[in-house]
Structure formats: C-alpha cells, structure tokens
Write an enzyme that holds these catalytic residues in place. Sequence first.
Site, PDB file in Angstrom:
ATOM      1  N   ALA A  33       0.843  -1.205   0.000  1.00 30.13           N
ATOM      2  CA  ALA A  33       0.000   0.000   0.000  1.00 30.13           C
ATOM      3  C   ALA A  33       0.872   1.246   0.000  1.00 30.13           C
ATOM      4  O   ALA A  33       1.719   1.425   0.874  1.00 30.13           O
ATOM      5  CB  ALA A  33      -0.889   0.005   1.241  1.00 30.13           C
TER       6      ALA A  33
ATOM      7  N   TYR B 172       6.196  11.287   5.525  1.00 29.72           N
ATOM      8  CA  TYR B 172       5.274  10.194   5.201  1.00 29.72           C
ATOM      9  C   TYR B 172       5.408   9.812   3.723  1.00 29.72           C
ATOM     10  O   TYR B 172       5.594   8.641   3.378  1.00 29.72           O
ATOM     11  CB  TYR B 172       3.837  10.618   5.522  1.00 29.72           C
ATOM     12  CG  TYR B 172       2.784   9.633   5.088  1.00 29.72           C
ATOM     13  CD1 TYR B 172       2.779   8.336   5.590  1.00 29.72           C
ATOM     14  CD2 TYR B 172       1.800   9.998   4.168  1.00 29.72           C
ATOM     15  CE1 TYR B 172       1.810   7.430   5.188  1.00 29.72           C
ATOM     16  CE2 TYR B 172       0.829   9.101   3.766  1.00 29.72           C
ATOM     17  CZ  TYR B 172       0.835   7.817   4.275  1.00 29.72           C
ATOM     18  OH  TYR B 172      -0.120   6.925   3.873  1.00 29.72           O
TER      19      TYR B 172
ATOM     20  N   LYS C 133       6.914   6.315   2.104  1.00 30.54           N
ATOM     21  CA  LYS C 133       6.165   5.481   1.157  1.00 30.54           C
ATOM     22  C   LYS C 133       6.903   5.379  -0.177  1.00 30.54           C
ATOM     23  O   LYS C 133       6.809   4.370  -0.871  1.00 30.54           O
ATOM     24  CB  LYS C 133       4.757   6.066   0.958  1.00 30.54           C
ATOM     25  CG  LYS C 133       3.847   5.771   2.143  1.00 30.54           C
ATOM     26  CD  LYS C 133       3.588   4.283   2.223  1.00 30.54           C
ATOM     27  CE  LYS C 133       2.723   3.881   3.366  1.00 30.54           C
ATOM     28  NZ  LYS C 133       2.486   2.418   3.404  1.00 30.54           N
TER      29      LYS C 133
END
Length: 327
Positions: free
Chosen positions: A118, A150, A154
């Site tokens: 994800a 963040y 990712k």
Amino acid sequence: MATYLITGGSGFIGSHLAEALLERDHQVLILDDLSSGRIDNIAHLRKNPRLTLVCDGVTTCPELNEMVDASEVVFHLAATVGVFNIIESPVQTIVNNIDGTEKVLKAAVRKNRKVIVASTSEVYGKGTKVPFREDDDLLLGPTSKSRWSYAASKMVDEFMALAYCAEKKVPTVITRFFNTIGPRQVGKYGMVVPRFLSQALRGENLKVYGSGEQSRCFGYIGDVVEWLLRLAASDQAVGEVFNLGNPKEITIRALAEMVIRITGSEAGIDCIPHADAYKPGFEDIERRVPDISKAQRVTGYSPRVDLEEALRRTRDWFLSQDSLEIR
Ligand code: UDP
C-alpha cells in the site's frame, strides 16, 4: 480456497478487504498491533473459523515469516498514516513504514510470495499536473517539513518493493490510494470525511482548513477493495504501480456543503488557517487527481460508487455507532 495475510487488517481498508476475502471463502490471517486499527472493525468477522488474528506489530512479530510462508498473497497495509500522526510522530512514521515493509518483503523472498504494497497519492507531493499518472515525477517538499516524511517513507517502500521484484524475483504490486473513504474510517488522525460527518451530525460547524478551495478526489472503499482483489489475481500487475481512486474532483468547501446537505444538518462552515489546524508552515496540497486508466485497463474495473452515495453509506454507518464523536 487460498490464504491471504493482511498486515493492518483491522484498520479501515484492511477490515473491508478481510470481509471481502472471507465472503469469497478464503482463509485470512490478520497481523495488526491495533495502534490505529480497531478491534470493533473486525468484531463481526471474529467468529469465522477462517479468520486468524495475531495482535502484534509487523516489525516485532516473531511469527511474521511463518505467516508469510502460509499465505499465497500478502496485502501489506500496516503503516503509520494520517496527518496528525505524521506531524506528531515523525520518527515512528519513518521507522515503522520503512522497516515494516522491508521485513515483509524479506519474508516474502523465502517462498516467493506475492506482496501488494500500500502506498499513497501523497508521493506525488507538490506536483501540479492534472491528472497524476503513475510514471510522473514525484515532487516532495524540504526535509525540514515533517509532513513530507510520510510521502518519503512510502516512496522508499515503493523503491524497495520494485527492487525486491527486479532483484529477488518477489512478485510485488504497488497501489497508490487517493483519499479512500467509507464506513469505519476514523477522523482522529486527520481524515476529512469522518471529521465533517461527525461535526455535521453533532450540529457543530464544519472546520474547513484553509480557504476550502483546495480539492481532492474521494474513492469509495468498496471500489478500492475490488481493485485490490483483481490486482492480487493479475500476473500483468506484477512489478507495476497503480493509482486507485475516483477521478471526480471536489473542493473541500463543496464537500463540506454536500455533507451538510446529506446529513440535513443545521451546521455552518468555519474556515481555520492551516497553521492553526496543523503546524505553522504546513503545506497543503491544492489538487490531487488520479489518472486511473492503468488500473482500469489491467483489472477491467471502474469505480461504481460516486461521492454522494459514498457519503450516504458512511453517514449511515456513523448513525449506527454508539457515539458521533470524532475518534
Ligand atoms: N481538511 C479540512 N478539515 C479537516 C480535515 C482536513 O478542511 O477537519 C482538509 C485538509 O486540509 C486537506 C483535505 O481536507 O486539504 C483532505 O485532508 P485529509 O487529511 O483527509 O487528506 P490529504 O490531505 O492527505 O489528502
């Protein structure tokens, strides 16, 4: 019947995915430390003998290798998410997101397990292109602004997943979620839709951050789950990145007005400066629209639930809860 491991399986997206897999008669293993996931999300599934819940973190679980070995496919959803979490706990965000993904990928090498990783539309950062395509450049802000940690974490996860695919032959698929919404999503980490619904249903003015002219595209959870299932079953998806969401764009002010209308609330709208809502210097993103043609082509699936219907379903879920507070 196949076995699927969902890390973060008691969270918002994970619990819907678990439910869909159990409905299709599969075996589901959930690994979740219940940090942002809630046991209530899977309470209705727990008597199903095909569900196993292990309450632990991905980075600490001694059984991670066995759980990955036992699963044909791993959905790696466990992560630190939400603007408030990211601003308040940047160390946890970075370490958890990068270390967790590496541990899952490493475990997947042993038996060559497929891993769906994800990711997020945040990786497009401050890019101004409309719509965003998977092969567009990614444009993050400076490291002095912790919100970008963040997206950076990712981004590293994506590089790592693609590297494990190319070098270690682990079949990986990356999914970039664009503001997924629906029942069970909580507002306390910052997500706008549950916050607005909670405020409107309590008759409290909706707090729009900034001018409200910034826009987003909201994807319904049911559509996202369908894509995840189809991508997990597709050989063509391996080694690829997919935008998942609904390309229909709406300003945050118009979203607030829609929430007021569908809840029949008497509430008004207050505009709060970003610096008060988050932190001085916080950079919000103006527009973020997905190009979903790649996911549509590979899966043959297009979104079916529009924003108004998604909000109605989420409103009904809120009304079925004991409390309308933001949580
Ligand atoms: N937002 C808002 N009120 C809130 C929470 C968020 O106006 O109570 C705004 C936020 O500033 C952003 C948009 O809604 O412009 C979406 O915020 P969210 O945190 O849900 O998602 P993201 O910013 O990651 O897309």
